[in-house]
Design a protein around this motif. Structure first.
Motif, PDB file in Angstrom:
ATOM      1  N   ILE A  43       0.774  -1.138  -0.098  1.00  0.00           N
ATOM      2  CA  ILE A  43       0.336  -0.554   0.016  1.00  0.00           C
ATOM      3  C   ILE A  43       0.751   1.582   0.346  1.00  0.00           C
ATOM      4  O   ILE A  43       0.551   1.914  -0.539  1.00  0.00           O
ATOM      5  N   THR A  47       1.177   3.740  -3.041  1.00  0.00           N
ATOM      6  CA  THR A  47       0.671   4.772  -2.663  1.00  0.00           C
ATOM      7  C   THR A  47       1.665   6.197  -3.075  1.00  0.00           C
ATOM      8  O   THR A  47       1.787   7.412  -3.688  1.00  0.00           O
ATOM      9  N   ASP A  99      -5.265   3.414  -8.545  1.00  0.00           N
ATOM     10  CA  ASP A  99      -6.084   3.455  -7.565  1.00  0.00           C
ATOM     11  C   ASP A  99      -6.357   2.328  -7.339  1.00  0.00           C
ATOM     12  O   ASP A  99      -6.949   2.010  -6.392  1.00  0.00           O
ATOM     13  N   LYS A 100      -7.842   1.718  -8.178  1.00  0.00           N
ATOM     14  CA  LYS A 100      -8.338   0.426  -8.280  1.00  0.00           C
ATOM     15  C   LYS A 100      -6.960  -0.811  -7.104  1.00  0.00           C
ATOM     16  O   LYS A 100      -7.265  -1.376  -6.187  1.00  0.00           O
ATOM     17  N   ARG A 103      -7.130  -0.031  -4.041  1.00  0.00           N
ATOM     18  CA  ARG A 103      -8.825  -0.115  -3.146  1.00  0.00           C
ATOM     19  C   ARG A 103      -8.669  -1.226  -2.512  1.00  0.00           C
ATOM     20  O   ARG A 103      -9.208  -1.729  -1.639  1.00  0.00           O
ATOM     21  N   GLU A 104      -7.733  -2.540  -3.844  1.00  0.00           N
ATOM     22  CA  GLU A 104      -8.432  -3.900  -3.302  1.00  0.00           C
ATOM     23  C   GLU A 104      -7.234  -4.050  -2.354  1.00  0.00           C
ATOM     24  O   GLU A 104      -7.429  -4.945  -1.706  1.00  0.00           O
ATOM     25  N   THR A 106      -5.930  -1.963   0.198  1.00  0.00           N
ATOM     26  CA  THR A 106      -7.009  -2.357   1.141  1.00  0.00           C
ATOM     27  C   THR A 106      -8.246  -3.176   1.950  1.00  0.00           C
ATOM     28  O   THR A 106      -7.941  -3.542   3.009  1.00  0.00           O
ATOM     29  N   GLU A 107      -8.742  -3.732   0.863  1.00  0.00           N
ATOM     30  CA  GLU A 107      -9.689  -4.098   1.170  1.00  0.00           C
ATOM     31  C   GLU A 107      -8.803  -6.084   1.901  1.00  0.00           C
ATOM     32  O   GLU A 107     -10.130  -6.348   2.878  1.00  0.00           O
TER      33      GLU A 107
END
Length: 161
Positions: A43, A47, A99-100, A103-104, A106-107
């Protein structure tokens, strides 16, 4: 007395099984913590890359605007602007993909955290079960010793008769 021994053996087997489950849970927790750490690093990397790409997109958008102003000078400028626009579009697509991915990731990290909490609760439950079994074993051992002493006293009294 054989029943007590059988129960003790059964309790030992159950205790060993609980210990094995506990070891498995500890191993799984360590593995999940390692995965969580890797996901956090991923991540952070994404980022950072995302911020670099955003900065590059801003630079390219500025260059596109500059190119549009200079496009009046000729076709060469138009081609450069078109190339820059394509590059901006590609970078925006890459930014969206990053970004996708962020998000994945992070999930997935949240899911790993939930699983780790679940296993921690399971470990706590197994430890409680183990403690209860150990107390029961101690009680049964004490009862067995008491019954053995009483039996020896009765045998001694019978011998005296």
């Amino acid at each position: 007395m054989d029943k007590v021994r059988e129960k003790l053996a059964l309790l030992r087997v159950e205790s060993d099984a609980a210990s094995a489950k506990l070891e498995e849970a500890h191993t799984r927790i360590k593995q999940l913590e390692q995965e969580s750490l890797q996901k956090e690093q991923e991540i952070q990397s994404l980022t950072h890359r995302n911020s670099l790409l955003e900065a590059e997109v801003e630079k390219l958008e500025q260059r596109v605007q500059d190119s549009k102003l200079a496009a009046d000078d000729g076709d060469g400028q138009r081609n450069a602007a078109e190339n820059l626009q394509r590059k901006v579009a590609l970078l925006e697509e890459e930014l969206e993909q990053n970004d996708k991915n962020l998000r994945e990731t992070t999930e997935k990290l949240r899911q790993v955290d939930v699983k780790a909490e679940h296993f921690e609760r399971k470990v706590a439950t197994l430890e409680q079960e183990r403690d209860l079994l150990e107390r029961k074993l101690e009680e049964m051992t004490d009862n067995h010793a008491k019954a053995k002493r009483e039996l020896e006293e009765v045998i001694g009294q019978l011998d005296n008769l």
